[in-house]
Design a protein around this motif. Structure first.
Motif, PDB file in Angstrom:
ATOM      1  N   HIS A   1       0.628  -1.327   0.026  1.00 25.10           N
ATOM      2  CA  HIS A   1       0.189   0.274  -0.467  1.00 25.10           C
ATOM      3  C   HIS A   1       0.559   0.896   0.507  1.00 25.10           C
ATOM      4  O   HIS A   1       0.753   2.416  -0.776  1.00 25.10           O
TER       5      HIS A   1
ATOM      6  N   SER B   1      -0.531   0.246 -10.493  1.00 24.88           N
ATOM      7  CA  SER B   1      -1.366   1.094  -9.670  1.00 24.88           C
ATOM      8  C   SER B   1      -2.419   0.831  -9.921  1.00 24.88           C
ATOM      9  O   SER B   1      -2.766  -0.196  -9.799  1.00 24.88           O
ATOM     10  N   TRP B   2      -2.941   1.700  -8.563  1.00 29.68           N
ATOM     11  CA  TRP B   2      -4.857   1.557  -8.447  1.00 29.68           C
ATOM     12  C   TRP B   2      -5.217   1.707  -9.538  1.00 29.68           C
ATOM     13  O   TRP B   2      -5.353   2.552 -10.949  1.00 29.68           O
TER      14      TRP B   2
ATOM     15  N   ASP C   1       1.602   3.822  -3.123  1.00 28.63           N
ATOM     16  CA  ASP C   1       2.567   5.765  -3.653  1.00 28.63           C
ATOM     17  C   ASP C   1       3.960   5.987  -3.967  1.00 28.63           C
ATOM     18  O   ASP C   1       4.348   7.132  -4.991  1.00 28.63           O
TER      19      ASP C   1
ATOM     20  N   ARG D   1      -7.617   2.150  -1.415  1.00 30.05           N
ATOM     21  CA  ARG D   1      -7.106   3.317  -1.684  1.00 30.05           C
ATOM     22  C   ARG D   1      -7.745   4.185  -0.991  1.00 30.05           C
ATOM     23  O   ARG D   1      -8.919   4.038  -0.193  1.00 30.05           O
ATOM     24  N   ALA D   2      -6.353   4.949  -0.093  1.00 32.63           N
ATOM     25  CA  ALA D   2      -6.743   5.656   1.323  1.00 32.63           C
ATOM     26  C   ALA D   2      -7.614   5.142   2.206  1.00 32.63           C
ATOM     27  O   ALA D   2      -7.543   5.368   3.395  1.00 32.63           O
TER      28      ALA D   2
ATOM     29  N   ILE E   1      -5.865  -3.153  -8.357  1.00 35.87           N
ATOM     30  CA  ILE E   1      -4.276  -2.281  -8.835  1.00 35.87           C
ATOM     31  C   ILE E   1      -4.461  -3.840  -9.938  1.00 35.87           C
ATOM     32  O   ILE E   1      -4.661  -4.624  -9.890  1.00 35.87           O
TER      33      ILE E   1
ATOM     34  N   ARG F   1       4.199   5.757  -7.534  1.00 34.23           N
ATOM     35  CA  ARG F   1       3.531   6.919  -8.139  1.00 34.23           C
ATOM     36  C   ARG F   1       4.190   8.284  -8.225  1.00 34.23           C
ATOM     37  O   ARG F   1       4.541   8.988  -9.329  1.00 34.23           O
TER      38      ARG F   1
ATOM     39  N   GLY G   1     -10.039   2.296  -7.501  1.00 35.65           N
ATOM     40  CA  GLY G   1      -9.390   2.484  -5.432  1.00 35.65           C
ATOM     41  C   GLY G   1      -9.538   1.150  -5.080  1.00 35.65           C
ATOM     42  O   GLY G   1      -9.246   1.111  -4.194  1.00 35.65           O
TER      43      GLY G   1
ATOM     44  N   GLU H   1     -12.617   5.817  -0.576  1.00 38.66           N
ATOM     45  CA  GLU H   1     -12.687   7.535   0.156  1.00 38.66           C
ATOM     46  C   GLU H   1     -13.900   7.519   1.428  1.00 38.66           C
ATOM     47  O   GLU H   1     -14.289   7.639   2.616  1.00 38.66           O
TER      48      GLU H   1
END
Length: 218
Positions: free
Chosen positions: A84, A100-101, A88, A161-162, A108, A91, A105, A202
């Motif tokens: 995880h 990438s994601w 980032d 993601r996030a 991957i 990227r 999100g 999110e």
């Protein structure tokens, strides 16, 4: 009294002293102490100069691997947590076109397998081959998307993601019965969740830590 030592020390420092026998005992003793201090300082500087290239060489040889650990990637992180965080970092380093994601999100994808095996696997994940990376995914319960626009991507209900805090809920499963080569479970076509009908991660609710059922977080 070692007059040769005093003469050589002053000769090296481009000082032309008067002959030793014309100087007093106290003066010679003081000069000898000064010479010893200078020799010690020069020896220390020489030692540092010899060590500096080795330090630079070590930093260059380990390079990105050390940055992954010391630059926010604790060595104690297990694979999902490290993955995880490293996504980032990849990227930010301009390699988002390799892995990438996906836009939603929730998964991957390795977009360029050859570039991933050549430029990403070893420096970012400290493994030598891409199959070792995918084997880790299966060991921790990731599944592979088998159809649709996300075919070939990998997902886990708690890998969003996030939402890095959910990674601690991902447990090591290992290769169970019915698994294929390298810990890969038998894939069931058309069994993939529709991530595009789910809210962005999110906005996803965080499940309780004691929950052990593997369900998509929505």
């Amino acid at each position: 009294m070692n007059t040769a030592f005093i003469y050589n020390a002053y000769h090296m420092s481009s000082v032309s002293p008067s002959p030793p026998f014309e100087q007093s005992e106290d003066t010679l003793r003081s000069q000898r102490a000064s010479d010893c201090s200078m020799s010690s300082a020069l020896w220390t500087l020489a030692s540092v100069a010899q060590q500096e290239p080795k330090l630079v060489e070590k930093e260059n040889s380990t390079g990105l691997s050390q940055r992954c650990h010391s630059g926010g990637i604790p060595e104690k992180d297990v694979f999902p947590q490290k993955l995880h965080r490293v996504l980032d970092l990849i990227r930010d380093d301009g390699h988002g076109s390799v892995i990438s994601w996906l836009p939603h999100g929730r998964a991957i994808k390795i977009h360029q397998p050859k570039a991933f095996a050549k430029d990403i696997v070893r420096p970012y994940f400290s493994v030598t081959k891409a199959p070792s990376f995918t084997r880790q995914l299966y060991i921790y319960g990731f599944k592979r998307v088998t159809s649709g626009v996300d075919r070939g991507a990998y997902y886990h209900p708690y890998f969003l993601r996030a939402k890095p805090e959910l990674c601690k809920l991902i447990k090591r499963e290992g290769a169970k019965q019915g698994a294929g080569r390298r810990g890969r479970k038998k894939e069931v076509p058309n069994s993939d969740p529709n991530f595009y009908n789910m809210p962005p991660p999110e906005l996803a609710a965080v499940p309780k830590q004691h929950s052990c059922r593997i369900q998509p977080v929505c």
